[in-house]
Design a protein around this motif. Structure first.
Motif, PDB file in Angstrom:
ATOM      1  N   PRO A 130       4.120   3.991   6.752  1.00 21.92           N
ATOM      2  CA  PRO A 130       4.173   2.840   5.878  1.00 21.92           C
ATOM      3  C   PRO A 130       4.923   3.145   4.865  1.00 21.92           C
ATOM      4  O   PRO A 130       4.664   4.118   3.895  1.00 21.92           O
ATOM      5  CB  PRO A 130       2.900   1.964   5.632  1.00 21.92           C
ATOM      6  N   GLU A 131       5.786   2.161   4.121  1.00 18.38           N
ATOM      7  CA  GLU A 131       5.997   2.063   2.632  1.00 18.38           C
ATOM      8  C   GLU A 131       5.186   1.695   1.771  1.00 18.38           C
ATOM      9  O   GLU A 131       3.949   1.424   2.150  1.00 18.38           O
ATOM     10  CB  GLU A 131       7.243   0.913   2.799  1.00 18.38           C
ATOM     11  N   ALA A 132       5.399   2.420   0.493  1.00 17.57           N
ATOM     12  CA  ALA A 132       4.459   1.970  -0.509  1.00 17.57           C
ATOM     13  C   ALA A 132       4.073   0.725  -0.843  1.00 17.57           C
ATOM     14  O   ALA A 132       2.789   0.416  -1.372  1.00 17.57           O
ATOM     15  CB  ALA A 132       4.729   2.853  -1.664  1.00 17.57           C
ATOM     16  N   ASP A 133       5.021  -0.308  -0.621  1.00 10.47           N
ATOM     17  CA  ASP A 133       4.667  -1.480  -0.951  1.00 10.47           C
ATOM     18  C   ASP A 133       4.459  -2.378   0.180  1.00 10.47           C
ATOM     19  O   ASP A 133       4.771  -3.816  -0.021  1.00 10.47           O
ATOM     20  CB  ASP A 133       5.695  -2.080  -1.760  1.00 10.47           C
ATOM     21  N   ILE A 134       4.041  -2.002   1.013  1.00 14.02           N
ATOM     22  CA  ILE A 134       4.010  -2.710   2.542  1.00 14.02           C
ATOM     23  C   ILE A 134       3.201  -3.949   2.426  1.00 14.02           C
ATOM     24  O   ILE A 134       3.158  -4.876   3.003  1.00 14.02           O
ATOM     25  CB  ILE A 134       3.552  -1.723   3.639  1.00 14.02           C
ATOM     26  N   MET A 135       1.788  -3.935   1.851  1.00  9.61           N
ATOM     27  CA  MET A 135       0.953  -4.939   1.482  1.00  9.61           C
ATOM     28  C   MET A 135       1.306  -5.708   0.311  1.00  9.61           C
ATOM     29  O   MET A 135       0.687  -6.781   0.190  1.00  9.61           O
ATOM     30  CB  MET A 135      -0.422  -4.107   1.451  1.00  9.61           C
ATOM     31  N   GLN A 136       2.033  -5.523  -0.487  1.00  8.11           N
ATOM     32  CA  GLN A 136       2.227  -6.143  -1.836  1.00  8.11           C
ATOM     33  C   GLN A 136       3.435  -7.181  -1.614  1.00  8.11           C
ATOM     34  O   GLN A 136       3.705  -8.170  -2.087  1.00  8.11           O
ATOM     35  CB  GLN A 136       2.831  -5.390  -2.962  1.00  8.11           C
ATOM     36  N   ARG A 137       4.192  -7.000  -0.075  1.00 13.84           N
ATOM     37  CA  ARG A 137       5.171  -7.914   0.209  1.00 13.84           C
ATOM     38  C   ARG A 137       4.499  -9.331   0.508  1.00 13.84           C
ATOM     39  O   ARG A 137       3.554  -9.393   1.123  1.00 13.84           O
ATOM     40  CB  ARG A 137       6.093  -7.497   1.049  1.00 13.84           C
TER      41      ARG A 137
END
Length: 140
Positions: free
Chosen positions: A92-99
């Protein structure tokens, strides 16, 4: 598993382990799958322009055919499929849950932006680089 069969039938989601952290993990997994599918599709689409352009140049400009049909199939099977499949296993990308949450009515897997990027930007760059290399080899 707790709950009645009626409640399970009416629910949109059933937690098998009675842990709400499973919802967060499920959302993260879904976003990761969506992102990786988008990467694989973009990679696969970008190779279509460099593969069809030799035939178009052959027909319009009457140059020798640089890639035969069998060679294009070998390139597809040998160099396109394995990297496209490997992109499905990226982390996963680092910001996957911040989107913010994806709007399923607007955000699609294949968008106009993805097609323009794959065909008109990356595909044209690959085709021009391939023709440049082919011309260098042809003139030697």
């Amino acid at each position: 598993i707790t709950g009645t069969d009626v409640a399970k039938g009416a629910a949109d989601m059933i937690l098998l382990d009675d842990n709400f952290a499973s919802i967060v993990h499920g959302v993260e997994s879904g976003r990761l799958i969506f992102d990786n599918l988008k990467k694989s599709i973009a990679y696969t689409l970008s190779s279509n322009i460099p593969e069809i352009s030799p035939f178009l140049i052959f027909i319009t400009v009457q140059t020798p055919l640089p890639l035969s049909t069998v060679l294009i199939l070998c390139i597809d099977l040998g160099t396109d499929m394995v990297p496209a499949i490997s992109m499905a296993w990226e982390g996963p990308e680092a910001d996957i849950m911040q989107r913010p949450a994806r709007n399923s009515k607007v955000d699609r897997l294949v968008t106009r932006k993805l097609v323009v990027f794959a065909y008109l930007q990356i595909g044209v760059i690959q085709a021009v680089a391939g023709f440049f290399t082919w011309m260098i080899v042809l003139n030697d």
